[in-house]
Design an enzyme around this catalytic site. Structure first.
Site, PDB file in Angstrom:
ATOM      1  N   ASN A  37       0.742  -1.187   0.088  1.00  0.00           N
ATOM      2  CA  ASN A  37       0.022   0.073  -0.031  1.00  0.00           C
ATOM      3  C   ASN A  37       0.999   1.359   0.113  1.00  0.00           C
ATOM      4  OD1 ASN A  37      -2.428   0.958   0.017  1.00  0.00           O
ATOM      5  ND2 ASN A  37      -2.514   1.729   2.283  1.00  0.00           N
ATOM      6  N   ASP A  60       7.523  -9.258   2.920  1.00  0.00           N
ATOM      7  CA  ASP A  60       6.362  -9.359   3.591  1.00  0.00           C
ATOM      8  C   ASP A  60       6.878  -9.737   5.065  1.00  0.00           C
ATOM      9  OD1 ASP A  60       3.835 -10.291   4.670  1.00  0.00           O
ATOM     10  OD2 ASP A  60       3.120 -10.722   2.853  1.00  0.00           O
ATOM     11  N   SER A 126      -5.471   1.786  17.262  1.00  0.00           N
ATOM     12  CA  SER A 126      -6.369   2.645  16.620  1.00  0.00           C
ATOM     13  C   SER A 126      -7.559   3.090  17.651  1.00  0.00           C
ATOM     14  CB  SER A 126      -6.704   1.882  15.455  1.00  0.00           C
ATOM     15  OG  SER A 126      -7.903   2.496  14.832  1.00  0.00           O
ATOM     16  N   TYR A 150     -11.342  -5.278  10.856  1.00  0.00           N
ATOM     17  CA  TYR A 150     -10.154  -4.243  11.212  1.00  0.00           C
ATOM     18  C   TYR A 150      -9.770  -3.930  12.548  1.00  0.00           C
ATOM     19  CZ  TYR A 150      -7.110  -0.275  11.589  1.00  0.00           C
ATOM     20  OH  TYR A 150      -6.288   0.537  11.825  1.00  0.00           O
ATOM     21  N   LYS A 154      -6.955  -5.015  15.549  1.00  0.00           N
ATOM     22  CA  LYS A 154      -6.143  -4.379  16.310  1.00  0.00           C
ATOM     23  C   LYS A 154      -6.388  -4.488  17.881  1.00  0.00           C
ATOM     24  CE  LYS A 154      -4.013  -1.941  13.241  1.00  0.00           C
ATOM     25  NZ  LYS A 154      -2.464  -1.853  13.345  1.00  0.00           N
ATOM     26  N   ARG A 232     -14.789  14.321  14.070  1.00  0.00           N
ATOM     27  CA  ARG A 232     -13.831  13.323  14.578  1.00  0.00           C
ATOM     28  C   ARG A 232     -12.647  14.253  15.125  1.00  0.00           C
ATOM     29  NH1 ARG A 232     -17.112  10.469  13.551  1.00  0.00           N
ATOM     30  NH2 ARG A 232     -17.323   8.596  12.169  1.00  0.00           N
ATOM     31  N   ARG A 293     -22.797   6.519   6.207  1.00  0.00           N
ATOM     32  CA  ARG A 293     -22.169   5.201   5.747  1.00  0.00           C
ATOM     33  C   ARG A 293     -22.188   4.110   6.862  1.00  0.00           C
ATOM     34  NH1 ARG A 293     -15.621   6.253   4.996  1.00  0.00           N
ATOM     35  NH2 ARG A 293     -15.678   6.574   7.345  1.00  0.00           N
TER      36      ARG A 293
HETATM   37  P1  NAD Z   1      -0.593   2.652   5.289  1.00  0.00           P
HETATM   38  O1  NAD Z   1      -1.065   1.817   4.495  1.00  0.00           O
HETATM   39  O2  NAD Z   1      -0.316   4.022   4.705  1.00  0.00           O
HETATM   40  O3  NAD Z   1       1.049   2.030   5.960  1.00  0.00           O
HETATM   41  C1  NAD Z   1       1.014   0.532   5.971  1.00  0.00           C
HETATM   42  C2  NAD Z   1       2.500   0.158   5.472  1.00  0.00           C
HETATM   43  O4  NAD Z   1       2.357  -1.211   5.773  1.00  0.00           O
HETATM   44  C3  NAD Z   1       2.222   0.192   3.999  1.00  0.00           C
HETATM   45  O5  NAD Z   1       3.364   1.150   3.563  1.00  0.00           O
HETATM   46  C4  NAD Z   1       2.289  -1.123   3.388  1.00  0.00           C
HETATM   47  O6  NAD Z   1       2.810  -1.304   2.249  1.00  0.00           O
HETATM   48  C5  NAD Z   1       2.990  -1.930   4.408  1.00  0.00           C
HETATM   49  N1  NAD Z   1       2.530  -3.324   4.625  1.00  0.00           N
HETATM   50  C6  NAD Z   1       1.309  -3.825   4.825  1.00  0.00           C
HETATM   51  N2  NAD Z   1       1.368  -5.012   4.910  1.00  0.00           N
HETATM   52  C7  NAD Z   1       2.788  -5.470   4.894  1.00  0.00           C
HETATM   53  C8  NAD Z   1       3.093  -6.840   5.339  1.00  0.00           C
HETATM   54  N3  NAD Z   1       2.348  -7.859   5.494  1.00  0.00           N
HETATM   55  N4  NAD Z   1       4.567  -6.763   5.227  1.00  0.00           N
HETATM   56  C9  NAD Z   1       5.199  -5.624   4.934  1.00  0.00           C
HETATM   57  N5  NAD Z   1       4.646  -4.237   5.102  1.00  0.00           N
HETATM   58  C10 NAD Z   1       3.409  -4.354   4.921  1.00  0.00           C
HETATM   59  O7  NAD Z   1      -1.149   2.996   6.694  1.00  0.00           O
HETATM   60  P2  NAD Z   1      -1.121   4.238   7.619  1.00  0.00           P
HETATM   61  O8  NAD Z   1      -2.160   4.941   7.525  1.00  0.00           O
HETATM   62  O9  NAD Z   1       0.414   4.485   7.645  1.00  0.00           O
HETATM   63  O10 NAD Z   1      -1.011   3.228   8.971  1.00  0.00           O
HETATM   64  C11 NAD Z   1       0.025   2.769   9.773  1.00  0.00           C
HETATM   65  C12 NAD Z   1      -0.595   2.046  11.020  1.00  0.00           C
HETATM   66  O11 NAD Z   1      -1.291   2.901  11.654  1.00  0.00           O
HETATM   67  C13 NAD Z   1      -1.482   0.868  10.346  1.00  0.00           C
HETATM   68  O12 NAD Z   1      -0.956  -0.194  11.630  1.00  0.00           O
HETATM   69  C14 NAD Z   1      -2.718   1.314  10.798  1.00  0.00           C
HETATM   70  O13 NAD Z   1      -3.811   0.135  11.149  1.00  0.00           O
HETATM   71  C15 NAD Z   1      -2.610   2.187  11.951  1.00  0.00           C
HETATM   72  N6  NAD Z   1      -3.410   3.060  12.210  1.00  0.00           N
HETATM   73  C16 NAD Z   1      -3.859   4.203  11.275  1.00  0.00           C
HETATM   74  C17 NAD Z   1      -4.882   5.319  11.206  1.00  0.00           C
HETATM   75  C18 NAD Z   1      -5.115   5.995  10.018  1.00  0.00           C
HETATM   76  O14 NAD Z   1      -6.048   6.619  10.035  1.00  0.00           O
HETATM   77  N7  NAD Z   1      -4.191   6.206   9.215  1.00  0.00           N
HETATM   78  C19 NAD Z   1      -5.311   5.261  12.321  1.00  0.00           C
HETATM   79  C20 NAD Z   1      -5.261   4.502  13.523  1.00  0.00           C
HETATM   80  C21 NAD Z   1      -4.094   3.382  13.271  1.00  0.00           C
HETATM   81  C1  WQD Z   2     -14.609  10.776   9.024  1.00  0.00           C
HETATM   82  C2  WQD Z   2     -15.707  11.335   8.698  1.00  0.00           C
HETATM   83  C3  WQD Z   2     -17.260  10.053   7.735  1.00  0.00           C
HETATM   84  C4  WQD Z   2     -15.170  10.013   3.840  1.00  0.00           C
HETATM   85  C5  WQD Z   2     -11.162   5.593  10.121  1.00  0.00           C
HETATM   86  C6  WQD Z   2     -11.058   4.123  10.646  1.00  0.00           C
HETATM   87  C7  WQD Z   2     -10.334   4.392  11.929  1.00  0.00           C
HETATM   88  C8  WQD Z   2      -9.104   5.139  11.941  1.00  0.00           C
HETATM   89  C9  WQD Z   2      -9.076   6.444  11.416  1.00  0.00           C
HETATM   90  C10 WQD Z   2      -7.420   3.203  11.337  1.00  0.00           C
HETATM   91  C11 WQD Z   2     -16.801  10.514   8.915  1.00  0.00           C
HETATM   92  C12 WQD Z   2     -16.932  11.273   6.954  1.00  0.00           C
HETATM   93  C13 WQD Z   2     -15.674  10.097   5.119  1.00  0.00           C
HETATM   94  C14 WQD Z   2     -16.051  10.630   2.630  1.00  0.00           C
HETATM   95  C15 WQD Z   2     -17.356  11.743   4.581  1.00  0.00           C
HETATM   96  N1  WQD Z   2      -8.054   4.202  10.945  1.00  0.00           N
HETATM   97  N2  WQD Z   2     -16.727  10.904   5.494  1.00  0.00           N
HETATM   98  N3  WQD Z   2     -17.074  11.456   3.307  1.00  0.00           N
HETATM   99  O1  WQD Z   2     -14.100   6.615   9.687  1.00  0.00           O
HETATM  100  O2  WQD Z   2     -13.546   8.212  11.250  1.00  0.00           O
HETATM  101  O3  WQD Z   2     -11.855   6.537  10.828  1.00  0.00           O
HETATM  102  O4  WQD Z   2      -9.849   6.324   9.918  1.00  0.00           O
HETATM  103  O5  WQD Z   2      -7.271   2.952  12.333  1.00  0.00           O
HETATM  104  O6  WQD Z   2     -10.341   3.083  12.365  1.00  0.00           O
HETATM  105  O7  WQD Z   2     -12.593   3.728  10.828  1.00  0.00           O
HETATM  106  O8  WQD Z   2     -12.478   8.381   9.234  1.00  0.00           O
HETATM  107  O9  WQD Z   2     -11.839   9.692   7.351  1.00  0.00           O
HETATM  108  O10 WQD Z   2     -13.200   7.808   7.043  1.00  0.00           O
HETATM  109  O11 WQD Z   2     -14.074   9.603   8.041  1.00  0.00           O
HETATM  110  O12 WQD Z   2     -18.406  12.431   4.647  1.00  0.00           O
HETATM  111  O13 WQD Z   2     -15.583  10.542   1.503  1.00  0.00           O
HETATM  112  O14 WQD Z   2     -15.789  11.677   7.440  1.00  0.00           O
HETATM  113  O15 WQD Z   2     -18.749   9.601   7.706  1.00  0.00           O
HETATM  114  O16 WQD Z   2     -17.734  11.376   9.743  1.00  0.00           O
HETATM  115  P1  WQD Z   2     -13.318   7.315  10.151  1.00  0.00           P
HETATM  116  P2  WQD Z   2     -12.903   9.001   7.738  1.00  0.00           P
END
Ligand code: NAD
Ligand code: WQD
Length: 339
Positions: A37, A60, A126, A150, A154, A232, A293
């Site tokens: 990704n 991986d 998360s 998902y 976590k 949020r 959603r």
């Molecule tokens: P991202 O997808 O940009 O980064 C994840 C990275 O891990 C990517 O570079 C992907 O290629 C790599 N990856 C996935 N599976 C792999 C595997 N099996 N082996 C090696 N590499 C692998 O996501 P992000 O937004 O940077 O999120 C990072 C972490 O934070 C994740 O664990 C996600 O669950 C957590 N998180 C993200 C958010 C958010 O909103 N972005 C919120 C809360 C928690």
């Molecule tokens: C934010 C707000 C939507 C898209 C997700 C994961 C959470 C964490 C953070 C990883 C909400 C609204 C969204 C769109 C919209 N990630 N929305 N139009 O759902 O709060 O959280 O990311 O751990 O686990 O669930 O984030 O950015 O998708 O949505 O109106 O096209 O925006 O309804 O109110 P969310 P989001």
């Protein structure tokens, strides 16, 4: 104190910003990523920005032989574990893949750490582990009630980390529960570059602003919030990255699993975010209200006081900075790292 840190998923959105933060504070950084990704372009940009190289292994995490090679090639002081799949909707369609990658990746990593005597870990958790909740702000003692595969993956990882700590009393693990990370590095050189149509609201509106998508769907305007749209706790990705750097310094405070929220304690609605982003981009951003959603909740806001009390750490960047920085990345890289 500087150290050698393994960053899994270091090419991703949060991982790449954390690598810059670590490198600019003198740490050595080794990344394992399979680019499922992300792209190597992100790692190149990190190198350029920090002025210091990242050592990169394309693998991986579940490939035990490849991971063992990585652990043999370096002597790690600590690990930051980002690598995972993170799309809530997709996780309901392919739950087993989510468990395989998110849980299987974590257990493979723990095995390798155990075999090589590495006992310090920061884990990406998360806010989604809290699930549907009527109480905000959410502190870390709020009950976990994940509502999709998902989020469950976590929470299961947090639980297996607690078990691993009970089995090895020398292990120190910090799980950081991020709320909604957005924004980009202020240089505009690294940012969020999701594959396909974005799931999250900020990258979606950024792609509308740059002309890649026609309009933002606003999912529901009948929530019990001030303007009816979802609220949020958006947190700047550089604050999230900084939180990881500071977490490393606190791994030795105590052993066992500790859980902390990373959020600002302030909420913003979709329409507030849209107005702020539109101001940053200097253009109107077309949107259309659509039905809610599935699985969304009205309001999610962190109680960020535990981390503040423990480490004296708090976020410093506001919504305006989040939008300005995200826009700079999108403007400079309209097609992401590929463009
Ligand atoms: P991202 O997808 O940009 O980064 C994840 C990275 O891990 C990517 O570079 C992907 O290629 C790599 N990856 C996935 N599976 C792999 C595997 N099996 N082996 C090696 N590499 C692998 O996501 P992000 O937004 O940077 O999120 C990072 C972490 O934070 C994740 O664990 C996600 O669950 C957590 N998180 C993200 C958010 C958010 O909103 N972005 C919120 C809360 C928690
Ligand atoms: C934010 C707000 C939507 C898209 C997700 C994961 C959470 C964490 C953070 C990883 C909400 C609204 C969204 C769109 C919209 N990630 N929305 N139009 O759902 O709060 O959280 O990311 O751990 O686990 O669930 O984030 O950015 O998708 O949505 O109106 O096209 O925006 O309804 O109110 P969310 P989001």
């Amino acid at each position: 104190m500087t150290s050698t840190v393994l960053v899994t998923g270091g090419a991703g959105f949060i991982g790449s910003h954390t690598c810059v933060e670590l490198l600019s504070h003198g740490h050595e950084v080794v990344v394992v990523d399979d680019f499922s990704n992300s792209s190597p372009g992100a790692v190149e940009a990190v190198h350029k920005l920090a002025g210091r190289p990242v050592q990169l292994h394309r693998a991986d995490l579940r490939d035990r032989a490849a991971l063992a090679e990585v652990f043999r090639a370096h002597r790690f002081d600590a690990v930051i574990h980002f690598a995972a799949k993170k799309a809530v909707g997709e996780s309901t369609r392919i739950p087993l893949t989510y468990f395989d990658i998110n849980i299987g990746g974590t257990t493979a990593l723990l095995h390798a750490m155990n075999e090589h005597g590495v006992r310090r870990l920061v884990f990406s958790s998360s806010c989604s582990v809290y699930g549907e909740t009527s109480t905000v702000p959410l502190d870390e003692d709020s009950p976990a009630a994940p509502t999709n595969p998902y989020a469950r993956s976590k929470y299961l990882c947090e639980q297996l980390l607690a078990d691993a700590c009970a089995y090895d009393p020398g292990l120190s693990v910090i799980a950081l529960r991020y709320f909604n990370p957005i924004g980009a590095h202020p240089s505009g050189e690294i940012g969020e570059d999701p594959a396909g149509v974005p799931n999250n609201v900020l990258p979606y509106m950024a792609q509308v602003a740059v002309g890649r998508l026609p309009e933002l769907p606003v999912y529901g305007d009948d929530y019990p919030t001030p303007d009816g749209t979802g609220v949020r706790d958006y947190i700047h990705v550089v604050d999230v990255a900084d939180g990881h750097r500071v977490a490393l310094d606190h791994l030795d405070d105590e052993t066992g699993l500790r859980v902390f929220n990373l959020g600002t304690g302030t909420g913003a609605s979709v329409l507030t975010l849209l107005a702020e982003f539109s101001r940053a981009a200097g253009r109107p951003i077309p949107y259309r209200v659509e039905p809610r959603r599935a699985g969304d909740v009205a309001t999610l806001i962190a109680d960020p006081r535990r981390v503040e009390r423990a480490w004296g750490w708090r976020t410093t960047r506001d919504l305006a900075a989040m939008c300005e920085d995200a826009w700079r990345f999108q403007r400079l890289h309209p097609a992401g790292y590929a463009g």
